[in-house]
Write a protein that holds these residues in place. Structure first.
Motif, PDB file in Angstrom:
ATOM      1  N   PRO A 139       0.775  -1.249   0.000  1.00 48.75           N
ATOM      2  CA  PRO A 139       0.000   0.000   0.000  1.00 48.75           C
ATOM      3  C   PRO A 139       0.802   1.293   0.000  1.00 48.75           C
ATOM      4  CG  PRO A 139      -0.139  -1.099   2.124  1.00 48.75           C
ATOM      5  CD  PRO A 139       0.491  -2.075   1.181  1.00 48.75           C
ATOM      6  N   ALA A 140       2.054   1.247   0.457  1.00 49.76           N
ATOM      7  CA  ALA A 140       2.848   2.482   0.449  1.00 49.76           C
ATOM      8  C   ALA A 140       3.526   2.729  -0.896  1.00 49.76           C
ATOM      9  CB  ALA A 140       3.890   2.455   1.572  1.00 49.76           C
ATOM     10  N   TYR A 141       3.392   1.799  -1.821  1.00 56.03           N
ATOM     11  CA  TYR A 141       4.073   1.930  -3.111  1.00 56.03           C
ATOM     12  C   TYR A 141       3.609   3.169  -3.879  1.00 56.03           C
ATOM     13  CZ  TYR A 141       5.752   0.954  -7.828  1.00 56.03           C
ATOM     14  OH  TYR A 141       6.357   1.054  -9.051  1.00 56.03           O
ATOM     15  N   CYS A 142       2.365   3.568  -3.695  1.00 59.75           N
ATOM     16  CA  CYS A 142       1.840   4.723  -4.434  1.00 59.75           C
ATOM     17  C   CYS A 142       2.662   5.989  -4.185  1.00 59.75           C
ATOM     18  CB  CYS A 142       0.372   4.958  -4.078  1.00 59.75           C
ATOM     19  SG  CYS A 142       0.067   5.235  -2.319  1.00 59.75           S
ATOM     20  N   ARG A 143       3.336   6.058  -3.047  1.00 58.15           N
ATOM     21  CA  ARG A 143       4.140   7.240  -2.730  1.00 58.15           C
ATOM     22  C   ARG A 143       5.505   7.224  -3.422  1.00 58.15           C
ATOM     23  NH1 ARG A 143       2.471   6.096   2.766  1.00 58.15           N
ATOM     24  NH2 ARG A 143       4.645   5.741   3.385  1.00 58.15           N
ATOM     25  N   TYR A 144       5.877   6.071  -3.992  1.00 59.42           N
ATOM     26  CA  TYR A 144       7.190   5.917  -4.597  1.00 59.42           C
ATOM     27  C   TYR A 144       7.125   5.499  -6.065  1.00 59.42           C
ATOM     28  CZ  TYR A 144       8.644   5.788   0.318  1.00 59.42           C
ATOM     29  OH  TYR A 144       8.853   6.085   1.639  1.00 59.42           O
ATOM     30  N   ALA A 145       5.915   5.306  -6.579  1.00 63.73           N
ATOM     31  CA  ALA A 145       5.750   4.713  -7.910  1.00 63.73           C
ATOM     32  C   ALA A 145       6.420   5.517  -9.022  1.00 63.73           C
ATOM     33  CB  ALA A 145       4.267   4.530  -8.213  1.00 63.73           C
ATOM     34  N   GLU A 146       6.504   6.833  -8.869  1.00 65.28           N
ATOM     35  CA  GLU A 146       7.119   7.646  -9.917  1.00 65.28           C
ATOM     36  C   GLU A 146       8.640   7.524  -9.912  1.00 65.28           C
ATOM     37  OE1 GLU A 146       5.801  11.650  -9.859  1.00 65.28           O
ATOM     38  OE2 GLU A 146       3.667  11.140 -10.110  1.00 65.28           O
ATOM     39  N   GLN A 147       9.209   7.118  -8.787  1.00 68.09           N
ATOM     40  CA  GLN A 147      10.669   7.025  -8.694  1.00 68.09           C
ATOM     41  C   GLN A 147      11.186   5.584  -8.763  1.00 68.09           C
ATOM     42  OE1 GLN A 147       8.972   8.690  -5.951  1.00 68.09           O
ATOM     43  NE2 GLN A 147       8.995  10.582  -7.162  1.00 68.09           N
ATOM     44  N   LEU A 148      10.365   4.628  -8.319  1.00 74.58           N
ATOM     45  CA  LEU A 148      10.845   3.255  -8.186  1.00 74.58           C
ATOM     46  C   LEU A 148       9.942   2.261  -8.906  1.00 74.58           C
ATOM     47  CD1 LEU A 148      11.629   3.242  -4.347  1.00 74.58           C
ATOM     48  CD2 LEU A 148      13.282   3.501  -6.206  1.00 74.58           C
ATOM     49  N   SER A 149      10.563   1.275  -9.522  1.00 79.42           N
ATOM     50  CA  SER A 149       9.797   0.155 -10.076  1.00 79.42           C
ATOM     51  C   SER A 149       9.311  -0.688  -8.894  1.00 79.42           C
ATOM     52  CB  SER A 149      10.684  -0.690 -10.984  1.00 79.42           C
ATOM     53  OG  SER A 149      11.672  -1.363 -10.219  1.00 79.42           O
ATOM     54  N   PRO A 150       8.308  -1.540  -9.097  1.00 80.08           N
ATOM     55  CA  PRO A 150       7.864  -2.413  -7.995  1.00 80.08           C
ATOM     56  C   PRO A 150       9.015  -3.242  -7.421  1.00 80.08           C
ATOM     57  CG  PRO A 150       6.278  -2.474  -9.783  1.00 80.08           C
ATOM     58  CD  PRO A 150       7.454  -1.698 -10.291  1.00 80.08           C
ATOM     59  N   GLN A 151       9.901  -3.760  -8.305  1.00 73.06           N
ATOM     60  CA  GLN A 151      11.036  -4.565  -7.837  1.00 73.06           C
ATOM     61  C   GLN A 151      11.960  -3.762  -6.934  1.00 73.06           C
ATOM     62  OE1 GLN A 151      12.067  -8.126  -8.620  1.00 73.06           O
ATOM     63  NE2 GLN A 151      12.948  -7.388  -6.688  1.00 73.06           N
ATOM     64  N   HIS A 152      12.297  -2.543  -7.362  1.00 78.11           N
ATOM     65  CA  HIS A 152      13.194  -1.716  -6.558  1.00 78.11           C
ATOM     66  C   HIS A 152      12.542  -1.313  -5.238  1.00 78.11           C
ATOM     67  CE1 HIS A 152      15.568  -0.518 -10.408  1.00 78.11           C
ATOM     68  NE2 HIS A 152      16.073  -1.586  -9.828  1.00 78.11           N
ATOM     69  N   TYR A 153      11.262  -1.046  -5.291  1.00 80.25           N
ATOM     70  CA  TYR A 153      10.533  -0.691  -4.065  1.00 80.25           C
ATOM     71  C   TYR A 153      10.571  -1.852  -3.067  1.00 80.25           C
ATOM     72  CZ  TYR A 153       6.632   0.224  -0.916  1.00 80.25           C
ATOM     73  OH  TYR A 153       5.852   0.396   0.208  1.00 80.25           O
ATOM     74  N   ILE A 154      10.262  -3.054  -3.550  1.00 86.51           N
ATOM     75  CA  ILE A 154      10.252  -4.236  -2.681  1.00 86.51           C
ATOM     76  C   ILE A 154      11.644  -4.503  -2.123  1.00 86.51           C
ATOM     77  CG2 ILE A 154       9.947  -6.748  -2.684  1.00 86.51           C
ATOM     78  CD1 ILE A 154       7.628  -6.197  -4.749  1.00 86.51           C
ATOM     79  N   ASP A 155      12.670  -4.336  -2.952  1.00 90.19           N
ATOM     80  CA  ASP A 155      14.048  -4.520  -2.481  1.00 90.19           C
ATOM     81  C   ASP A 155      14.359  -3.567  -1.329  1.00 90.19           C
ATOM     82  OD1 ASP A 155      14.533  -6.504  -4.319  1.00 90.19           O
ATOM     83  OD2 ASP A 155      15.567  -5.202  -5.749  1.00 90.19           O
ATOM     84  N   LYS A 156      13.920  -2.326  -1.468  1.00 95.45           N
ATOM     85  CA  LYS A 156      14.194  -1.339  -0.421  1.00 95.45           C
ATOM     86  C   LYS A 156      13.416  -1.639   0.863  1.00 95.45           C
ATOM     87  CE  LYS A 156      15.780   2.541  -3.237  1.00 95.45           C
ATOM     88  NZ  LYS A 156      17.058   2.685  -2.497  1.00 95.45           N
ATOM     89  N   VAL A 157      12.220  -2.209   0.711  1.00 99.30           N
ATOM     90  CA  VAL A 157      11.460  -2.609   1.902  1.00 99.30           C
ATOM     91  C   VAL A 157      12.173  -3.771   2.588  1.00 99.30           C
ATOM     92  CG1 VAL A 157       9.278  -3.539   2.771  1.00 99.30           C
ATOM     93  CG2 VAL A 157       9.257  -1.798   0.978  1.00 99.30           C
ATOM     94  N   ILE A 158      12.648  -4.732   1.790  1.00 97.83           N
ATOM     95  CA  ILE A 158      13.374  -5.881   2.348  1.00 97.83           C
ATOM     96  C   ILE A 158      14.634  -5.414   3.077  1.00 97.83           C
ATOM     97  CG2 ILE A 158      14.706  -7.942   1.730  1.00 97.83           C
ATOM     98  CD1 ILE A 158      12.636  -8.426  -0.520  1.00 97.83           C
TER      99      ILE A 158
END
Length: 237
Positions: A139-158
């Protein structure tokens, strides 16, 4: 404060609905209709859990059993629930598939989600199922979608560089991300309709006789999951 974890009953429906509406207010306050919950309880009563606080149902976890699923296979929430009918539930399956977990906003911070996950894990062990699998929102991906791909976002969460209220919680509870699902949940604008496919392995799983026989005859069974057999949570369903 009195806190009870137990199996869900159809008599809990009104409080369950109120909790769902509040929990999912960010995506339209969607909820399962009563007849859907009734069917789920008929099919798999031991897999449905709720938490009562001072006599009020404020959290719940819903699940079905499915046949072996390929962790790399793309599927949607609608498909895995049989178009929200739960016809995909298979008592002879080997995977506990989590279809919903929610906690009323006024009762978050009490570790209720962790208690529900522990109840699921105990259910998985008791039924001797291979694993728990679930599609998890981000759910927090919407705040980062313009800067990060889903893969990069998930990596940063991990890597704990970004906190996601759902994924961070799941990782802390022993789940691992096996792939990214696209178009998983219609209308989930917060996650941009992406989801993580999550897995928790039951290390105490005892193979069935059929699996042992396959192993003896040289049939490969090292793939934890085979193709998903398509044989939630929403009022629109």
């Amino acid at each position: 404060m009195s806190l009870i974890i137990r199996n869900l009953s159809i008599n809990d429906y009104d409080q369950l609905k109120d909790t769902m509406v509040e929990s999912y207010s960010a995506i339209g306050g969607q909820y399962w209709r009563k007849e859907r919950i009734q069917k789920l309880l008929h099919l798999f009563p031991e897999g449905q859990f709720c938490i009562e606080v001072d006599g009020r149902v404020v959290a719940a976890a819903l699940a079905i059993i499915v046949n072996r699923v390929d962790c790399g296979e793309q599927h949607t929430y609608e498909q895995v629930t049989g178009h929200y009918s739960f016809d995909t539930h298979d008592p002879a399956g080997s995977i506990l598939y989590g279809i919903d977990v929610f906690v009323h906003p006024n009762f978050r911070g009490l570790r209720l989600g962790r208690r529900l996950y522990d109840a699921r894990k105990n259910c998985c062990r008791r039924l001797n199922l291979r694993a728990i699998v679930a599609g998890g929102r981000i759910p927090a991906y919407c705040r980062y979608a313009e800067q990060l791909s889903p893969q990069h976002y998930i990596d940063k969460v991990i890597q704990k560089e970004i906190y996601d209220p759902t994924l961070s919680f799941q990782l802390a509870n022993g789940f691992r991300v096996t792939c990214i699902l696209t178009n998983y949940l219609k209308g989930d604008t917060e996650s941009k309709e992406y989801a993580t496919l999550l897995e928790w392995k039951n290390v105490g799983y005892k193979p069935t006789r059929a699996e042992l026989k396959h192993k003896e005859t040289g049939v490969k069974t090292d793939r934890l999951y085979g193709p998903l057999t398509i044989s939630p949570s929403f009022a629109a369903a």
